[in-house]
Design an enzyme around this catalytic site. Sequence first.
Site, PDB file in Angstrom:
ATOM      1  N   ASP A 229     -31.416  -2.257  23.609  1.00 20.71           N
ATOM      2  CA  ASP A 229     -32.604  -2.697  24.354  1.00 20.71           C
ATOM      3  C   ASP A 229     -33.916  -2.314  23.679  1.00 20.71           C
ATOM      4  OD1 ASP A 229     -30.776  -1.689  27.278  1.00 20.71           O
ATOM      5  OD2 ASP A 229     -30.761  -3.599  26.206  1.00 20.71           O
TER       6      ASP A 229
HETATM    7  N1  LIG Z   1     -26.556  -3.620  19.669  1.00 19.44           N
HETATM    8  C1  LIG Z   1     -26.884  -4.061  20.900  1.00 19.44           C
HETATM    9  N2  LIG Z   1     -25.930  -4.581  21.692  1.00 19.44           N
HETATM   10  C2  LIG Z   1     -26.269  -5.044  22.913  1.00 19.44           C
HETATM   11  C3  LIG Z   1     -27.592  -4.949  23.375  1.00 19.44           C
HETATM   12  C4  LIG Z   1     -28.584  -4.433  22.489  1.00 19.44           C
HETATM   13  O1  LIG Z   1     -29.781  -4.368  22.824  1.00 19.44           O
HETATM   14  N3  LIG Z   1     -28.188  -4.008  21.267  1.00 19.44           N
HETATM   15  N4  LIG Z   1     -27.892  -5.309  24.680  1.00 19.44           N
HETATM   16  C5  LIG Z   1     -26.729  -5.348  25.528  1.00 19.44           C
HETATM   17  C6  LIG Z   1     -26.928  -5.710  26.927  1.00 19.44           C
HETATM   18  N5  LIG Z   1     -27.155  -4.543  27.741  1.00 19.44           N
HETATM   19  C7  LIG Z   1     -28.329  -4.449  28.347  1.00 19.44           C
HETATM   20  O2  LIG Z   1     -29.103  -5.395  28.329  1.00 19.44           O
HETATM   21  C8  LIG Z   1     -26.146  -3.515  27.868  1.00 19.44           C
HETATM   22  C9  LIG Z   1     -24.851  -3.837  27.693  1.00 19.44           C
HETATM   23  C10 LIG Z   1     -23.872  -2.847  27.808  1.00 19.44           C
HETATM   24  C11 LIG Z   1     -24.197  -1.561  28.085  1.00 19.44           C
HETATM   25  C12 LIG Z   1     -23.110  -0.544  28.174  1.00 19.44           C
HETATM   26  O3  LIG Z   1     -23.361   0.587  28.422  1.00 19.44           O
HETATM   27  N6  LIG Z   1     -21.847  -1.001  27.916  1.00 19.44           N
HETATM   28  C13 LIG Z   1     -20.693  -0.124  27.891  1.00 19.44           C
HETATM   29  C14 LIG Z   1     -19.478  -0.898  28.404  1.00 19.44           C
HETATM   30  C15 LIG Z   1     -19.745  -1.501  29.740  1.00 19.44           C
HETATM   31  C16 LIG Z   1     -18.617  -2.401  30.196  1.00 19.44           C
HETATM   32  O4  LIG Z   1     -17.603  -2.506  29.537  1.00 19.44           O
HETATM   33  O5  LIG Z   1     -18.851  -3.028  31.236  1.00 19.44           O
HETATM   34  C17 LIG Z   1     -20.337   0.152  26.448  1.00 19.44           C
HETATM   35  O6  LIG Z   1     -20.486  -0.778  25.635  1.00 19.44           O
HETATM   36  O7  LIG Z   1     -19.822   1.246  26.228  1.00 19.44           O
HETATM   37  C18 LIG Z   1     -25.518  -1.253  28.247  1.00 19.44           C
HETATM   38  C19 LIG Z   1     -26.503  -2.239  28.152  1.00 19.44           C
HETATM   39  C20 LIG Z   1     -25.656  -6.198  24.926  1.00 19.44           C
HETATM   40  N7  LIG Z   1     -25.293  -5.585  23.689  1.00 19.44           N
END
Ligand SMILES: Nc1nc2c(c(=O)[nH]1)N[C@@H](CN(C=O)c1ccc(C(=O)N[C@@H](CCC(=O)O)C(=O)O)cc1)CN2
Length: 285
Positions: A229
């Site tokens: 983000d």
């Molecule tokens: N490299 C990036 N990847 C993603 C971004 C970004 O800005 N840079 N934005 C996200 C979307 N997002 C918020 O907008 C977000 C998505 C996922 C998570 C998170 O904590 N995910 C957990 C798993 C959650 C699940 O499985 O439901 C994780 O990945 O461990 C926080 C914010 C999209 N990707």
Amino acid sequence: MSRTQHFVLCFRCPDKPGIIAAVSSFLFEQGCDIRDAAQYGDPDTCNFFVRIQLAAPAELDCAELDARIQPLVQSQQLDYTLHDMQRRMRTLIAVSRQGHCLNDLLHRWHCGLLHTDIAGVVSNHEDFRRLTEWYGLPFHYLPMNDGGKARQEQKLLELIEKDNVDLLVLARYMQVLSEDLCEKLQGACINIHHSFLPSFKGAKPYHRAHERGVKLIGATAHFVTPDLDEGPIIEQDVVRVNHTHSAEDMVNMGREVEARVLANAVGWYVEHRIMLNGQKTIVFP
Ligand SMILES: Nc1nc2c(c(=O)[nH]1)N[C@@H](CN(C=O)c1ccc(C(=O)N[C@@H](CCC(=O)O)C(=O)O)cc1)CN2
């Protein structure tokens, strides 16, 4: 009847007097007609940013204009892109379990409101296969199971390359993309974050906003970078809330804002209306 062609010329260059005069004279000499133009001189970087939408005679194809513009590119030090608007960008949409942004994008595309071809939908869940296939589009199920994130991202990258995808849209796709994938998709991956950044980055922003007692909630479309983000912001909007709204109310109120903000950002991107300026964007709507 000769068919006029429509191109978009975007460039940045060191700012100095006479750039627009030089470029518009060149286009006039090629028989082109400027239909829309926007420019911005950044006082901080002394760079000049321009987007020109032009009509070109039928006999002048994009490759020929690209060849003819080279002396001007050298003389004005243009860092440019030239696009034939006949060739629509190919967009792949990624989603997890929240479908409101996906639904909105597919409806706008179906109604001809998005100047792009949808290559398909990819997801780590099966929830939106039926919706996607109802629109006659391919649905790609890429679960985050055995083989883990690296294998899943490898399959996603193979799909992007095989389908000649120009833009990956994270329409509430809840997986954090690896640094490697972010670098491969630099400037070609847009995410919708369900908060008014820089407030409430990461997970559960509405619940944290409710806890904080904010009076405005919002959404942010931004380019995806390795830092969650933190990417260059493309579009934002807000909606007013008050003490009577629960976190669940905010989740519901936020859906419309998220969908609208993401659709604006995607629409501008596929019309070549967004230019990167360091960690910021310039948008010529
Ligand atoms: N490299 C990036 N990847 C993603 C971004 C970004 O800005 N840079 N934005 C996200 C979307 N997002 C918020 O907008 C977000 C998505 C996922 C998570 C998170 O904590 N995910 C957990 C798993 C959650 C699940 O499985 O439901 C994780 O990945 O461990 C926080 C914010 C999209 N990707």
